[in-house]
Enzyme design. Structure first.
Site, mmCIF file in Angstrom:
data_model
loop_
_atom_site.group_PDB
_atom_site.id
_atom_site.type_symbol
_atom_site.label_atom_id
_atom_site.label_comp_id
_atom_site.label_asym_id
_atom_site.label_seq_id
_atom_site.Cartn_x
_atom_site.Cartn_y
_atom_site.Cartn_z
ATOM 1 N N ARG A 61 0.760 -1.194 -0.167
ATOM 2 C CA ARG A 61 0.132 -0.047 -0.105
ATOM 3 C C ARG A 61 0.895 1.336 0.215
ATOM 4 N NH1 ARG A 61 -4.943 -1.332 4.272
ATOM 5 N NH2 ARG A 61 -5.293 -3.647 3.185
ATOM 6 N N ARG A 120 1.964 1.695 10.303
ATOM 7 C CA ARG A 120 1.464 2.061 8.729
ATOM 8 C C ARG A 120 2.733 1.730 7.995
ATOM 9 N NH1 ARG A 120 -3.040 4.916 7.668
ATOM 10 N NH2 ARG A 120 -3.507 5.618 10.046
ATOM 11 N N GLU A 127 -6.939 -0.242 14.897
ATOM 12 C CA GLU A 127 -7.314 -1.594 14.064
ATOM 13 C C GLU A 127 -6.463 -2.468 13.675
ATOM 14 O OE1 GLU A 127 -8.308 -2.158 9.390
ATOM 15 O OE2 GLU A 127 -8.879 -0.289 10.238
ATOM 16 N N SER A 171 -10.480 -6.141 10.037
ATOM 17 C CA SER A 171 -11.754 -5.625 9.475
ATOM 18 C C SER A 171 -12.300 -6.679 8.938
ATOM 19 C CB SER A 171 -11.321 -4.456 8.401
ATOM 20 O OG SER A 171 -12.465 -3.880 7.678
ATOM 21 N N ARG A 228 0.723 -6.060 11.565
ATOM 22 C CA ARG A 228 0.339 -4.885 12.636
ATOM 23 C C ARG A 228 0.222 -5.581 13.917
ATOM 24 N NH1 ARG A 228 -3.823 -0.135 11.975
ATOM 25 N NH2 ARG A 228 -2.349 0.502 10.130
#
Length: 423
Positions: free
Chosen positions: A258, A273, A345, A348, A385
């Site tokens: 990403r 991130r 988070e 999801s 993460r």
């Protein structure tokens, strides 16, 4: 893509969804007008084709001067049929262009608003407290010889890293534990491609508002995926599935990429991130009427993972404006990160209803033999993460980290992660 029948029969529902998402409800009127034009053009083409077929029969039965006159009319009609066919195709493309800008109609109960308008459904576990100054995951990772950001930046640039030693083992342990949970619940494991064609990336809805977060290789016309959801959705594209024995469940293990566009200055420390990470993604094809129950199951399996790893967390019902175009509802599971004094988070899970299946032409055969789009769902079961929450939650005063009991078999029985150099 939304259901054209729903668009025609209940446009107000779709307008309300657009409003809740913070998107343009006027697009619904544009889509209705484009749909009317498309249907009219198709109807005209079909009328002319029927007329052409009838003329063909008359020509075959005629003779002499009558046949010559009819042949001239047939040639003129053929030109009109060709023109009508082209008009119908153009009208269909125009409709498709408009309707692809409309997000999946949200499910009743989804909160309206943006990123900060979520609803907390439940909080589970006691917030960790320490009688010593807590270290963040990067300091712990460096003490353990587990995370090397400096060399990641040297080799690849900002937001890249090396997991080394126990860090590499820890990620593999979490991923393997998740894979075992997936296998125990009927998932077929897949190691997926991480480069996909534009039509697959577009079909899953990832080339919309967040297209700037996707890596693209123009020389090959391929996209690097930010989740194996993309490849898993494309796995059965243009197919008719047999769902008579229940949902088809896949667990995709892949590296993900990403750009994190628009996140400059946010979470720049450590591995929260980053541009590259590993993830195990659950993906389900099921009957539309069973999708909400399956969604609840996916969340339950995610919660089981966090509970077994001893992490405190909350489950939120994501607001409509933060769903992305494909999801009709999304639940996030956020773990407590002690040094940030906040939930972040970790997983999801989204119910995409028939939205992706319509774009990718994935159907099942319903009673009576008619084919109709399936529902698709996706949800994270483990990702890089998780190391952040695990290290910070289970840290000890001397910089060591206690290994949750459920994870120990995947680390050769190791009970404590020790700072480098300690006997």
């Amino acid at each position: 893509m939304i259901d054209p029948v729903l668009l025609r029969e209940n446009p107000e529902l779709i307008k309300a969804s657009q409003q809740a998402r913070g998107d343009s409800p006027e697009l619904v009127d544009d889509a209705l007008a484009a749909d009317a034009t498309r249907r009219s053009a198709i109807s005209e083409y079909e009328r002319l084709r029927a007329e052409q077929k009838a003329f063909g029969t008359r020509v075959a039965q005629a003779s002499g001067d009558e046949k010559k006159a009819l042949v001239a009319e047939v040639q003129s009609l053929a030109a009109r049929v060709k023109q009508a066919d082209q008009a119908a195709d153009a009208a269909s493309v125009a409709f498709d262009d408009v309707v692809r800008g409309i997000g999946n109609p949200i499910i009743d109960g989804v909160p309206a608003g943006g990123e900060d308008d979520f609803v907390v459904l439940r909080e589970v576990g006691a917030i960790p407290e320490f009688d010593f100054p807590a270290r963040d995951h990067l300091e712990l990772g460096e003490l353990l010889g587990a995370i090397d950001m400096a060399r990641g930046a040297k080799v690849s640039g900002a937001r890249f890293y090396f997991l080394r030693g126990i860090g590499a083992r820890l990620e593999l342990a979490i991923m393997s534990m998740a894979l075992d949970k997936a296998l125990g619940n009927g998932f077929v494991p897949l190691i997926t491609p991480t480069l996909v064609k534009p039509e697959i990336m577009s079909g899953t809805g990832f080339l919309g508002a967040h297209a700037d977060e996707v890596y693209y290789l123009p020389a090959d016309d391929l996209y690097l995926t930010g989740t194996s959801e993309v490849a898993l959705a494309g796995y059965h594209s243009d197919e008719i599935l047999d769902l008579t024995n229940g949902p088809m469940r896949y667990a995709g293990w892949s590296t993900c990429y990403r750009k994190e566009a628009g996140s400059h200055g946010k979470d720049t420390r450590g591995i929260i991130r980053v541009h590259q990470f590993n993830k195990l993604e659950m993906f389900v094809y099921t009957l539309p009427e069973d999708a909400e129950a399956e969604h609840a199951r996916l969340v339950a399996w995610q919660e089981e993972m966090l509970q077994e790893l001893g992490l405190s967390y909350r489950v939120i019902d994501t607001a409509a404006g933060d769903l992305g175009s494909s999801a009709a509802r999304k639940f996030d599971v956020e773990a407590w990160v002690p040094t940030q004094d906040a939930y972040r988070e970790l997983t999801s899970t989204s119910n995409c209803t028939t939205f992706q299946a319509r774009r990718l032409d994935i159907r099942y055969r319903a009673d009576g033999g008619k084919t109709t789009p399936v529902a698709t769902l996706n949800g994270t079961l483990a990702t890089t993460r998780w190391i952040v929450a695990l290290l910070e939650t289970h840290q000890q005063a001397d910089g060591s980290v206690r290994v949750p009991e459920a994870l120990r078999p995947y680390l050769g029985g190791l009970e404590t992660l020790e700072p480098v150099g300690r006997a």
